[in-house]
Write a protein that holds these residues in place. Structure first.
Motif, short mmCIF file in Angstrom:
data_model
loop_
_atom_site.label_atom_id
_atom_site.label_comp_id
_atom_site.label_asym_id
_atom_site.label_seq_id
_atom_site.Cartn_x
_atom_site.Cartn_y
_atom_site.Cartn_z
N VAL A 300 -9.78 -5.84 -11.74
CA VAL A 300 -8.53 -6.53 -11.33
C VAL A 300 -8.04 -6.06 -10.34
O VAL A 300 -7.33 -6.31 -9.54
N THR A 301 -7.47 -5.33 -11.18
CA THR A 301 -7.03 -3.80 -11.30
C THR A 301 -7.23 -2.46 -11.04
O THR A 301 -8.37 -2.14 -12.20
N MET A 302 -7.22 -1.81 -10.41
CA MET A 302 -7.64 0.01 -10.63
C MET A 302 -6.36 1.22 -10.87
O MET A 302 -5.56 0.74 -9.36
N GLU A 303 -6.16 1.76 -12.46
CA GLU A 303 -4.86 2.47 -11.52
C GLU A 303 -5.51 3.96 -10.75
O GLU A 303 -6.86 4.28 -10.33
N HIS A 304 -4.37 4.06 -10.23
CA HIS A 304 -4.40 5.28 -8.75
C HIS A 304 -4.40 5.05 -7.56
O HIS A 304 -5.00 5.36 -6.60
N ARG A 305 -4.80 3.99 -7.42
CA ARG A 305 -5.32 2.53 -6.00
C ARG A 305 -4.45 2.31 -5.29
O ARG A 305 -3.37 1.47 -6.44
N VAL A 306 -4.30 2.87 -3.98
CA VAL A 306 -2.71 2.26 -3.77
C VAL A 306 -2.97 1.09 -3.05
O VAL A 306 -3.67 0.70 -3.08
N VAL A 307 -1.94 -0.01 -3.99
CA VAL A 307 -1.46 -1.60 -3.23
C VAL A 307 -0.59 -1.78 -2.40
O VAL A 307 -0.55 -2.51 -1.79
N ALA A 308 0.06 -0.95 -2.04
CA ALA A 308 1.46 -0.85 -1.58
C ALA A 308 2.40 0.18 -1.41
O ALA A 308 2.04 1.38 -2.01
N THR A 309 2.96 0.55 -0.32
CA THR A 309 4.13 1.66 0.17
C THR A 309 5.73 0.40 -0.41
O THR A 309 6.07 -0.23 0.36
N MET A 310 6.69 1.85 -0.15
CA MET A 310 7.66 1.73 -0.23
C MET A 310 9.18 2.72 0.76
O MET A 310 8.31 3.41 0.41
N PRO A 311 9.68 2.17 1.44
CA PRO A 311 10.25 2.32 2.41
C PRO A 311 11.47 3.78 0.77
O PRO A 311 11.88 2.89 -0.03
N VAL A 312 11.09 5.23 1.62
CA VAL A 312 12.20 5.66 0.93
C VAL A 312 13.50 6.69 0.98
O VAL A 312 12.50 7.10 2.74
N ASP A 313 14.36 6.32 1.08
CA ASP A 313 15.81 6.99 2.19
C ASP A 313 16.59 8.49 2.01
O ASP A 313 15.82 8.84 -0.09
N TYR A 314 16.19 9.71 2.31
CA TYR A 314 17.00 10.92 2.11
C TYR A 314 16.06 11.33 1.07
O TYR A 314 16.12 12.40 0.93
N GLY A 315 14.21 11.31 1.79
CA GLY A 315 13.16 11.98 0.94
C GLY A 315 12.87 13.16 1.90
O GLY A 315 13.38 13.00 3.19
N LEU A 316 13.21 14.69 1.33
CA LEU A 316 12.57 15.34 1.49
C LEU A 316 10.86 15.77 2.14
O LEU A 316 10.34 15.46 0.96
N GLY A 317 10.81 15.69 3.14
CA GLY A 317 9.27 15.74 4.09
C GLY A 317 8.61 13.89 3.88
O GLY A 317 7.28 13.56 4.57
#
Length: 589
Positions: A300-317
């Motif tokens: 029902v879930t797989m390791e390293h399979r992207v399921v969501a994204t999250m904004p990051v402030d002050y990230g380099l690149g």
């Protein structure tokens, strides 16, 4: 026309025959599956799920299933070193009296091996072997029964009570299908027990009273020549000899699933010309086949399979980080559950108000979680972790933080308050310095005026000549001093309303009259006089002078050397010495 009618009737009959069988087939793979037994439980070890239960907690008489606990306690005692597998045990009168004439295998006083008794109690389902084991392990049958109940309680089998090592007698004893599955699972984890349970036959050692004999495993599902043989089953125990088993506890591996099953109170069905059909075996096999066709493992879930994204402030690149499950979640689910039935709910840490996280972010860092909801299944939660490493852009961070600080009203208020405090402090320091400077100027101005007044007084009163010059003039003749002419008369000065100056003591130096001798005083045992300290400008011991007359009297008290030194000083040098006296607070004005 007749052909058409015949064809139509044939089709209708065919549907009438096939439809009931299809319904039965679907019922076998659905929740309507019904097992023909008084009670039954099917447990899958890897998932920890009970896939089927029927009267799982209903109390039933254990019968010969009590042998399971007896053998378990014996192999655990061997594992602890309390007993040796091949040690000799003497058959007691107690064993014989409990069985009466029912035992034909052992006599009182006969010496048997513990290993033979274990095989006889388990694969042979012999009651007398259970009593011999009970005395060897517990010292007496009663003490051993107490051990049986204590072990059942330790395993969590609260619905099981033993009164006899072999399940014989009329005492109160009971168990449940669920408890039998728990006990058998614990026993199957013991290597010695599993080795005994998988043995199809065992040859006992001869004794002084009995020859060798072969014990055949009563578990017909383990014997390939039996009609009840099941390939996936690797261990099991019936509740009696193979001809009378009504209950069966077993373990099997089918289709990647590890089952433990207990079927209790099954019937024996009479068959013409054959031995009765023992449904304890057939229903167990049917239970395994039903589970293998009804359930399957699903990720029902797989390791390293992207399921969501999250904004990051002050990230380099990068301004986002990908999130994936920390582990692969594999569940045993009914085949009827579709992907649409599986509901996922993702929650991110610190995102309740839509806020982003701040870099840096480390790969594998837990940033959220995911809840998995499946009908008829317990809720599953799995953490979500970052898939990338993201460094912080320090330049952007400092700019943003500075801008935010400058737009914060509390920060601005703090800056204003700090500015007021610093301004006030600066004003106080400046005013203090200014006051000090003005005081210094006033002191120097007073000194300057005093010096000028003193100079004027000196100019009008003229300080006495130097001693050397006075002596020379007194010794010289009028001719030597002025070529015979009289010196011009000095203007008369008035002192305190009189024309006569105050009398001064005459001092003669360099060939003149000697000064009067002072009385000799002894100091520190000698005759040298103690010289009185003189008041000089450099010593910082001058006393305050209030008027020119006081200044004149002060000058009169100075020594000749001090008068000479003061006369030689310039105005600036004298002021410098006076300033030094002011700094040490020795002179007051």
């Amino acid at each position: 026309m007749r052909i058409f009618v015949s064809f139509f009737i044939s089709i209708a009959v065919l549907f009438a025959i096939l439809i009931p069988f299809s319904s039965v087939a679907r019922a076998e793979n659905a929740e309507e599956f019904e097992l023909r037994a008084a009670a039954a439980v099917l447990y899958e070890k890897n998932s920890g799920q009970i896939l089927y239960d029927k009267n799982a907690a209903e109390p039933l008489h254990p019968g010969s299933l009590a042998n399971l606990m007896t053998v378990l306690l014996a192999v655990e005692a061997v594992g602890r070193g309390e007993l040796r597998l091949h040690q000799t045990i003497t058959v007691s009168q107690e064993v014989r009296s409990r069985l009466g004439s029912a035992s034909a295998n052992y006599d009182v006083g006969e010496h048997v091996r513990l290993s033979d008794m274990l095989y006889a109690a388990y694969i042979g389902v012999e009651s007398e072997a259970c009593y011999i084991i009970a005395e060897a392990v517990g010292g007496s049958v009663e003490e051993f029964v107490a051990l049986m109940n204590a072990r059942a309680k330790a395993l969590g089998c609260g619905d099981t009570l033993y009164a006899d090592p072999a399940g014989e007698g009329s005492g109160e004893q009971y168990t449940t299908a669920r408890d039998q599955v728990v006990i058998f699972r614990a026993a199957a984890e013991n290597a010695l027990f599993l080795n005994i349970a998988q043995t199809t036959s065992h040859r006992t050692a001869a004794t002084e009273r009995s020859p060798e004999r072969t014990i055949v495993n009563a578990n017909l599902a383990l014997r390939p020549e039996s009609e009840y043989y099941y390939p996936g089953l690797y261990a099991g125990m019936p509740d009696g000899p193979s001809s009378s088993a009504g209950s069966f506890v077993s373990a099997a591996q089918v289709g990647g699933m590890h089952f433990f099953a207990a079927v209790i109170g099954a019937e024996q069905v009479e068959r013409r010309g054959q031995a009765p059909l023992m449904e304890s075996y057939t229903e167990t096999v049917r239970l395994y086949e039903w589970a293998a066709s009804t359930f399957a493992w699903r990720n029902v879930t797989m390791e390293h399979r992207v399921v969501a994204t999250m904004p990051v402030d002050y990230g380099l690149g990068r301004d986002k980080v990908d999130l994936s499950p920390a582990e692969t979640v594999r569940l045993l689910l009914p085949n009827a559950v579709t992907d649409a039935d599986i509901k996922y709910a993702v929650f991110l840490h610190g995102r309740e108000n839509g806020e982003a996280i701040t870099a840096p972010v480390t790969r594998g860092e837990i940033l959220g979680g995911m809840t998995i909801s499946i009908p008829g299944q317990p809720e599953v939660k799995v953490p979500l972790v970052a898939e990338q490493n993201i460094q912080m852009d320090r330049k952007t961070f400092f700019k943003a933080e500075l801008k935010r600080a400058l737009t914060n009203k509390w920060v601005l208020i703090g800056i204003v308050v700090l500015a007021i405090i610093m301004g006030t402090y600066t004003y106080i320091v400046v005013m203090y310095r200014r006051t000090q400077y003005e005081n210094t100027i006033r002191r120097r101005e007073s000194l300057r005026r005093y010096y000028e007044e003193r100079q004027e007084e000196q100019d009008t009163t003229r300080l006495p000549r130097q001693p050397a010059q006075i002596a020379l003039h007194r010794d010289a003749s009028p001719e030597e001093s002025g070529g015979g002419a009289e010196p011009p008369e000095k203007p008369q000065r008035v002192f305190n309303g009189s024309a006569e100056p105050p009398e001064k003591p005459q001092r003669v130096f360099n060939g003149g009259a000697e000064p009067p001798e002072k009385s000799q005083r002894a100091f520190n045992g000698g005759a040298e006089p103690f010289e009185k300290p003189r008041k000089t400008l450099s010593s910082g011991a001058l006393k305050p002078i209030a008027s020119p007359q006081d200044a004149l009297s002060e000058v009169q008290e100075l020594t000749d050397e001090e008068i000479i030194r003061l006369a030689s000083l310039s105005k600036d040098d004298l002021l410098a010495e006076l300033d030094a006296l002011i700094e040490t607070d020795s002179v007051e004005f």
